[in-house]
Design a protein around this motif. Structure first.
Motif, mmCIF file in Angstrom:
data_model
loop_
_atom_site.group_PDB
_atom_site.id
_atom_site.type_symbol
_atom_site.label_atom_id
_atom_site.label_comp_id
_atom_site.label_asym_id
_atom_site.label_seq_id
_atom_site.Cartn_x
_atom_site.Cartn_y
_atom_site.Cartn_z
ATOM 1 N N GLY A 1 -0.377 3.846 27.854
ATOM 2 C CA GLY A 1 -1.530 4.445 28.506
ATOM 3 C C GLY A 1 -2.826 3.722 28.218
ATOM 4 O O GLY A 1 -3.753 3.744 29.032
ATOM 5 N N GLU B 1 -3.059 1.042 30.848
ATOM 6 C CA GLU B 1 -3.252 1.595 32.186
ATOM 7 C C GLU B 1 -4.717 1.938 32.424
ATOM 8 O O GLU B 1 -5.249 1.720 33.517
ATOM 9 C CB GLU B 1 -2.381 2.834 32.359
ATOM 10 C CG GLU B 1 -0.882 2.527 32.391
ATOM 11 C CD GLU B 1 -0.037 3.781 32.309
ATOM 12 O OE1 GLU B 1 -0.616 4.866 32.092
ATOM 13 O OE2 GLU B 1 1.196 3.679 32.464
ATOM 14 N N SER B 2 -5.379 2.457 31.402
ATOM 15 C CA SER B 2 -6.779 2.834 31.573
ATOM 16 C C SER B 2 -7.689 1.607 31.636
ATOM 17 O O SER B 2 -8.504 1.476 32.545
ATOM 18 C CB SER B 2 -7.229 3.760 30.435
ATOM 19 O OG SER B 2 -7.083 3.122 29.172
ATOM 20 N N ASP C 1 7.364 1.014 27.131
ATOM 21 C CA ASP C 1 7.179 1.789 25.909
ATOM 22 C C ASP C 1 8.337 1.463 24.956
ATOM 23 O O ASP C 1 9.503 1.717 25.267
ATOM 24 C CB ASP C 1 7.170 3.278 26.242
ATOM 25 C CG ASP C 1 6.767 4.139 25.056
ATOM 26 O OD1 ASP C 1 6.872 3.670 23.904
ATOM 27 O OD2 ASP C 1 6.359 5.293 25.283
#
Length: 259
Positions: free
Chosen positions: A11, A14-15, A37
Motif C-alpha cells: 500500500g 500504491e499511494s 506482498d
C-alpha cells in the motif's frame, strides 16, 4: 521499463506512485509496476515472515524460504535480464552512473527487507545485486526502492514531459546543476541575473555552465577531482574564482579532461 516490488507494505507504493510524474507514466503505460506482498508466501495461517536470529541478539530476521518463494514468483513474471536488487545499507552506494546502468535494463525486481534484514542464505541464492541509497539505516527497504524507481524512471523515454530535463540534471556530466530563476524579476530585493534576461542564448549557455562548475567547486569539489576540467571549463571557472576574490591557482590540482 518494468518494476516488480517485493514488500510487506504494498500500500505504501500504491499511494506514492499515484501522483506526479511517475503516476502519469504508470497511467499512460510508459512504466510497468507490479507489487507483491511477501506475506502471501508464508507457510502458516498467521502469515509469519520472520523469526528470531540464531545466535541471539535483538530484532527478528525475515525467513529464507518465504523470501525465496517471493523472489521466484517475481522472476517468473519478469524478463530474464531483469536482476533482483536488494535494498540494503550493506549494498554499493547508488549514484548517477549506476542509475543510468539500471535504466538500460528491461526491468528490475526490488526486494525490500524489514526488521534486522533477510536471512543471508536467501540473499546468496536469489539476489543479483545489493544497493544502498546512503550511509544510514531506514526502517525498511521501501523508501529506498521508491528512490530507485524515481531515479531510474526519469531516464526512461516519455516519462518526463520535457526529455531535456533529465539530460541537464545534476550529476549527468559529473557536475551539480546551475541555479534557476522564474518570475518575478525582483524578489525581496534579489534580482534575476541580467544575463538570463538578455535573450543571448550563447551567453546564457556559457553562464549556466560557469555556474554549474562554480557550484560544484564550492559544494562538491571531490566531483571535479574525479572528473577533471576541459580547457574551456578551466577558463570559465578561473574567471569565476577571480571575480569572487579567490585564487585560480587552486585549480592546478585538478586533472585535465578531453571533451
Amino acid at each position: 521499463m518494468r518494476f516488480h516490488v517485493l514488500t510487506l507494505f504494498p500500500g505504501l507504493f500504491e499511494s506514492v506512485l499515484s501522483y506526479g510524474v511517475l503516476g502519469r507514466a504508470v497511467e499512460q503505460g510508459h512504466l510497468g509496476l507490479e507489487l507483491t506482498d511477501i506475506r502471501d508466501f508464508s507457510r502458516d495461517r498467521h502469515r509469519t515472515v520472520d523469526d528470531r536470529p540464531f545466535g541471539g541478539g535483538p530484532g527478528m530476521v525475515m525467513r529464507p524460504e518465504v523470501t525465496a518463494a517471493a523472489v521466484d514468483h517475481a522472476r517468473a513474471r519478469m524478463p530474464a535480464e531483469a536482476p533482483v536488487v536488494y535494498l540494503s545499507p550493506q549494498g554499493e552506494t547508488l549514484d548517477h552512473q549506476k542509475v543510468a546502468e539500471l535504466a538500460d535494463l528491461p526491468g528490475l525486481t526490488l526486494l525490500c527487507g524489514r526488521y534486522e534484514g533477510i536471512d543471508e542464505r536467501a540473499l546468496e541464492s536469489r539476489v543479483d545485486r545489493e544497493l544502498s541509497i546512503g550511509d544510514y539505516v531506514l526502517s525498511g527497504g521501501e523508501l529506498a526502492a521508491l528512490v530507485v524507481i524515481d531515479a531510474v524512471s526519469r531516464l526512461q523515454p516519455e516519462v518526463l514531459g520535457e526529455p531535456a530535463s533529465a539530460a541537464e540534471d545534476s550529476f549527468v556530466e559529473g557536475l551539480l546543476d546551475c541555479p534557476h530563476y522564474t518570475r518575478p524579476q525582483d524578489f525581496e530585493g534579489r534580482a534575476v541575473p541580467e544575463v538570463l534576461l538578455s535573450g543571448d542564448h550563447g551567453r546564457i549557455r556559457q553562464w549556466r555552465r560557469q555556474q554549474a562548475l562554480a557550484r560544484t567547486w564550492e559544494r562538491r569539489p571531490e566531483l571535479l577531482r574525479e572528473r577533471g576540467l576541459s580547457g574551456p571549463e578551466r577558463a570559465l571557472l578561473s574567471e569565476y574564482i577571480r571575480e569572487t576574490g579567490g585564487d585560480p591557482a587552486a585549480l592546478e590540482e585538478l586533472p585535465g579532461r578531453v571533451e
